[in-house]
Write an enzyme that holds these catalytic residues in place. Structure first.
Site, mmCIF file in Angstrom:
data_model
loop_
_atom_site.group_PDB
_atom_site.id
_atom_site.type_symbol
_atom_site.label_atom_id
_atom_site.label_comp_id
_atom_site.label_asym_id
_atom_site.label_seq_id
_atom_site.Cartn_x
_atom_site.Cartn_y
_atom_site.Cartn_z
ATOM 1 N N ARG A 312 96.748 60.623 42.418
ATOM 2 C CA ARG A 312 95.587 61.173 42.864
ATOM 3 C C ARG A 312 94.405 61.848 41.984
ATOM 4 O O ARG A 312 94.748 62.849 41.460
ATOM 5 C CB ARG A 312 96.417 62.371 43.657
ATOM 6 C CG ARG A 312 97.122 61.910 44.857
ATOM 7 C CD ARG A 312 96.451 61.263 46.181
ATOM 8 N NE ARG A 312 97.409 60.667 46.948
ATOM 9 C CZ ARG A 312 97.924 61.508 48.103
ATOM 10 N NH1 ARG A 312 97.810 62.460 48.266
ATOM 11 N NH2 ARG A 312 98.880 60.409 48.929
ATOM 12 N N GLU A 314 92.399 64.119 41.933
ATOM 13 C CA GLU A 314 91.766 65.289 42.547
ATOM 14 C C GLU A 314 91.666 66.264 41.453
ATOM 15 O O GLU A 314 92.881 66.654 40.974
ATOM 16 C CB GLU A 314 92.524 65.680 43.842
ATOM 17 C CG GLU A 314 92.483 64.806 44.990
ATOM 18 C CD GLU A 314 93.419 65.068 46.053
ATOM 19 O OE1 GLU A 314 94.143 65.895 45.877
ATOM 20 O OE2 GLU A 314 93.478 64.502 47.011
ATOM 21 N N ARG A 320 100.375 73.640 43.174
ATOM 22 C CA ARG A 320 101.179 72.587 43.910
ATOM 23 C C ARG A 320 100.504 71.118 43.876
ATOM 24 O O ARG A 320 100.974 70.246 44.636
ATOM 25 C CB ARG A 320 101.110 72.891 45.198
ATOM 26 C CG ARG A 320 99.825 73.139 46.137
ATOM 27 C CD ARG A 320 100.261 73.023 47.665
ATOM 28 N NE ARG A 320 98.913 73.200 48.481
ATOM 29 C CZ ARG A 320 98.876 73.112 49.700
ATOM 30 N NH1 ARG A 320 100.166 73.198 50.298
ATOM 31 N NH2 ARG A 320 97.820 72.973 50.342
ATOM 32 N N HIS A 321 99.515 71.175 43.207
ATOM 33 C CA HIS A 321 98.886 69.737 42.819
ATOM 34 C C HIS A 321 99.015 69.110 41.536
ATOM 35 O O HIS A 321 99.081 69.880 40.525
ATOM 36 C CB HIS A 321 97.339 69.767 43.004
ATOM 37 C CG HIS A 321 97.118 70.070 44.429
ATOM 38 N ND1 HIS A 321 96.830 71.062 44.940
ATOM 39 C CD2 HIS A 321 96.964 69.086 45.575
ATOM 40 C CE1 HIS A 321 96.405 71.162 46.474
ATOM 41 N NE2 HIS A 321 96.585 69.870 46.765
ATOM 42 N N GLU A 466 102.921 72.213 52.856
ATOM 43 C CA GLU A 466 103.220 70.944 53.323
ATOM 44 C C GLU A 466 103.944 69.987 52.495
ATOM 45 O O GLU A 466 103.612 69.993 51.380
ATOM 46 C CB GLU A 466 101.646 70.203 53.847
ATOM 47 C CG GLU A 466 101.849 68.860 54.045
ATOM 48 C CD GLU A 466 100.579 67.874 53.477
ATOM 49 O OE1 GLU A 466 100.946 66.792 53.101
ATOM 50 O OE2 GLU A 466 99.547 68.471 53.473
ATOM 51 N N SER A 469 103.399 64.076 55.210
ATOM 52 C CA SER A 469 102.151 63.814 55.920
ATOM 53 C C SER A 469 102.602 62.492 56.333
ATOM 54 O O SER A 469 102.719 61.335 55.639
ATOM 55 C CB SER A 469 100.729 63.875 55.371
ATOM 56 O OG SER A 469 99.973 63.555 56.363
ATOM 57 N N ARG A 517 107.282 68.558 45.058
ATOM 58 C CA ARG A 517 106.869 69.608 45.821
ATOM 59 C C ARG A 517 107.972 69.981 46.739
ATOM 60 O O ARG A 517 108.570 71.225 47.080
ATOM 61 C CB ARG A 517 105.746 69.374 47.030
ATOM 62 C CG ARG A 517 105.234 70.494 47.565
ATOM 63 C CD ARG A 517 103.863 70.011 48.331
ATOM 64 N NE ARG A 517 102.709 69.891 47.521
ATOM 65 C CZ ARG A 517 101.584 69.623 47.829
ATOM 66 N NH1 ARG A 517 101.497 69.625 49.446
ATOM 67 N NH2 ARG A 517 100.541 69.412 47.192
#
Length: 543
Positions: A312, A314, A320-321, A466, A469, A517
């Protein structure tokens, strides 16, 4: 002529000799003292030479020292023992093992105590001078071997006179007879494992100043950090999650697949993918195995799963990323309703939670010593897992004081708030939210049949964050193209994916789980980097 006159007769000689004089006696006494001192000096010199000779001829020299470099020159096949297997039943047995020196403490020049470690297991060992096997030189050498060095030791298992609290094996100790250095350390350790194993509360409340090892320091020296008992337990639990994931799915008719991580197009949004040079063109690192999973369903595999890397792009520097993590993905054909998938995923998580509690309780307890946390809770009664619709979830937040106008989506802050609300009201750390707004989901999500603004999609949560998903996917090519265009994606750029559905594909759905996670939240480690062996984030590409 007259006769010569005869000399006078000498007087008769005294037959009794005279004794030595006082000066003579003193002289003789000095010479005797000198001779005595010379003899004593010679004796001492002889004794010293004997000691030096004995030192040069160390009777224990074959029982210790540095081993030659292991280049697989021989294979004697000697039986090795693991520390975890030591017990009173081996009392009196001689064992051979390779381990690290965790700590060492000399007592005078005739005894040294060692704490020996293999992974998360440790045992106390001692070496004591005797007349046959262990010399003073051997004890001195053993006491000087640096901590964290790898040694090959041989010794006799003895029942401990009292429980040993400084080692994980508390009922026995090892009386060493041989010790050889297999691999030493160069330079200094960046921090001690003792410092790296302390809970933050212990550092803050200690009466004396203790060293705190910061996360950045740990990650920069990850190999040493990973040796702590806590980290050995953390990554044993990570392995456990993967094993339980596989075990459940294998038992439910799933096939493990392996899909490419280089793709010709972005699977979701171009802004969050890594673009890489690919010969004369470009490629993208996969954000998930989403497209390949669905094509496998179109190819009649029915139920598939994969454990693999996910990328990812991002720029999120949060707790948490990460830019690369391990995805636990699955996809399955639907017989009637997408809740079949949601319910199977729920059963999967419950199986993982129960498996961790039953099979890895020792490791969980080890982690809690450094990261104290409330035990992770889920509903185990007949009522089953708590399931809320997106509207019901936002209603709970509004009731708690969150303005409804900011709840078009549930951001990170409100996710955590919702987790606290749910825990207080339902006494569970684990719950599901169903029926997300369509605008929040990717193009391949199936719309709700009664309200096109909603979708047949769901998220799973642990401790208000979360961890999964998922959704029913669009399996009709016409609807898929329509939704791609709505999201600004050119169908022609993903022609092979769209074509897979032109050949006929059953209704299907699935989900993607972040391994790190789940681990972070189950143990409440508070930062996902602690749940990744070598984490990757926007600021870290090594080690």
């Amino acid at each position: 002529m007259a006769d010569p006159v005869a000399p006078p007769t000498p007087p008769p000689e005294d037959t009794e000799a005279k004794g030595p004089s006082k000066s003579e006696l003193k002289k003789r006494a000095k010479e005797a003292e000198k001779a005595k001192k010379a003899a004593e000096k010679a004796a001492k010199q002889a004794e010293l030479q004997a000691q030096q000779a004995a030192a040069e001829d160390d009777f224990a020299k074959d029982f210790y020292g540095k081993l030659p470099l292991n280049q697989s020159a021989s294979r004697p096949r000697r039986q090795r023992t693991q520390i975890k297997d030591l017990s009173e039943s081996l009392d009196g047995h001689t064992v051979l093992m390779r381990c690290r020196i965790q700590t060492s403490r000399a007592q005078g020049n005739k005894m040294v105590f060692l704490n020996l470690r293999q992974r998360a297991d440790s045992v106390q060992a001692l070496m004591v001078v005797d007349k046959e096997n262990i010399s003073k030189q051997m004890v001195k050498w053993a006491a000087g071997v640096a901590t964290e060095s790898i040694v090959l030791v041989e010794g006799v298992v003895k029942k401990a006179p009292e429980p040993i609290k400084s080692a994980t094996i508390g009922d026995v100790e090892l009386h060493l007879t041989k010790m050889h250095l297999e691999s030493g350390i160069e330079g200094r350790l960046p921090f001690s494992l003792e410092d790296a194993s302390r809970a933050d509360d212990e550092v803050e409340t200690a009466e004396t100043q203790l060293n705190r090892v910061l996360l950045e320091t740990r990650l920069n020296n990850r190999v040493v950090d990973l040796r702590t008992q806590t980290n050995q337990a953390v990554f044993t639990l990570q392995h456990g999650i993967g094993a339980l994931f596989r075990e459940f799915l294998e038992g439910n008719g799933f096939t493990e697949i392996h899909t490419p991580k280089l793709q010709g197009a972005a699977t979701e949004s171009g802004a969050s993918v890594f673009k890489v040079n690919y010969f004369k063109g470009s490629a993208y690192l996969a954000q998930s195995p989403q497209l390949a999973k669905q094509m496998a369903i179109a190819a009649d595999f029915e139920r598939v799963y994969e454990i693999g890397p996910v990328f990812r792009a991002e720029d999120s520097n949060t707790h948490r990323h990460m830019t690369e993590f391990v995805g636990l993905d699955l996809e399955m054909a639907i017989e009637e309703h997408y809740h079949e998938v949601m319910e199977l995923l729920d059963s999967l998580f419950l199986s993982i939670f129960r498996g961790l509690r039953q099979k890895y309780s020792k490791e969980i307890e080890v982690v809690r010593k450094q990261f104290p946390a409330d035990e992770f809770k889920w509903r185990e009664g007949p009522e089953g897992t708590l399931k809320l619709t997106f509207k019901e979830a936002t209603d709970l937040l509004v009731k708690d004081g969150v303005p409804r106008e900011v709840l078009d989506d549930i951001n990170t802050e409100n996710e955590k708030r919702l987790g606290r609300i749910v825990k207080a009201k339902y006494d569970t750390d684990y719950f599901i939210i169903d029926k997300f707004p369509m605008e929040l989901r990717p193009f391949y999500t199936m719309p709700d049949p009664n309200d096109p603004t909603l979708s047949n999609s769901y998220d799973f949560f642990m401790r208000g964050e979360e961890i999964l998903s998922g959704a029913q996917r669009v399996h009709d090519p016409s609807l898929l193209i329509e939704q791609m265009k709505k999201k600004g994606i050119e169908p022609e750029s993903m022609k092979y994916y769209v074509d897979a559905f032109r050949m006929g594909c059953p209704p299907h759905g699935g989900g993607g789980i972040g391994l790190e996670r789940v681990l972070m939240l189950f143990l409440k480690l508070n930062n996902i980097r602690r749940a990744s062996m070598f984490p990757r984030d926007p600021k870290r590409l090594e080690p």
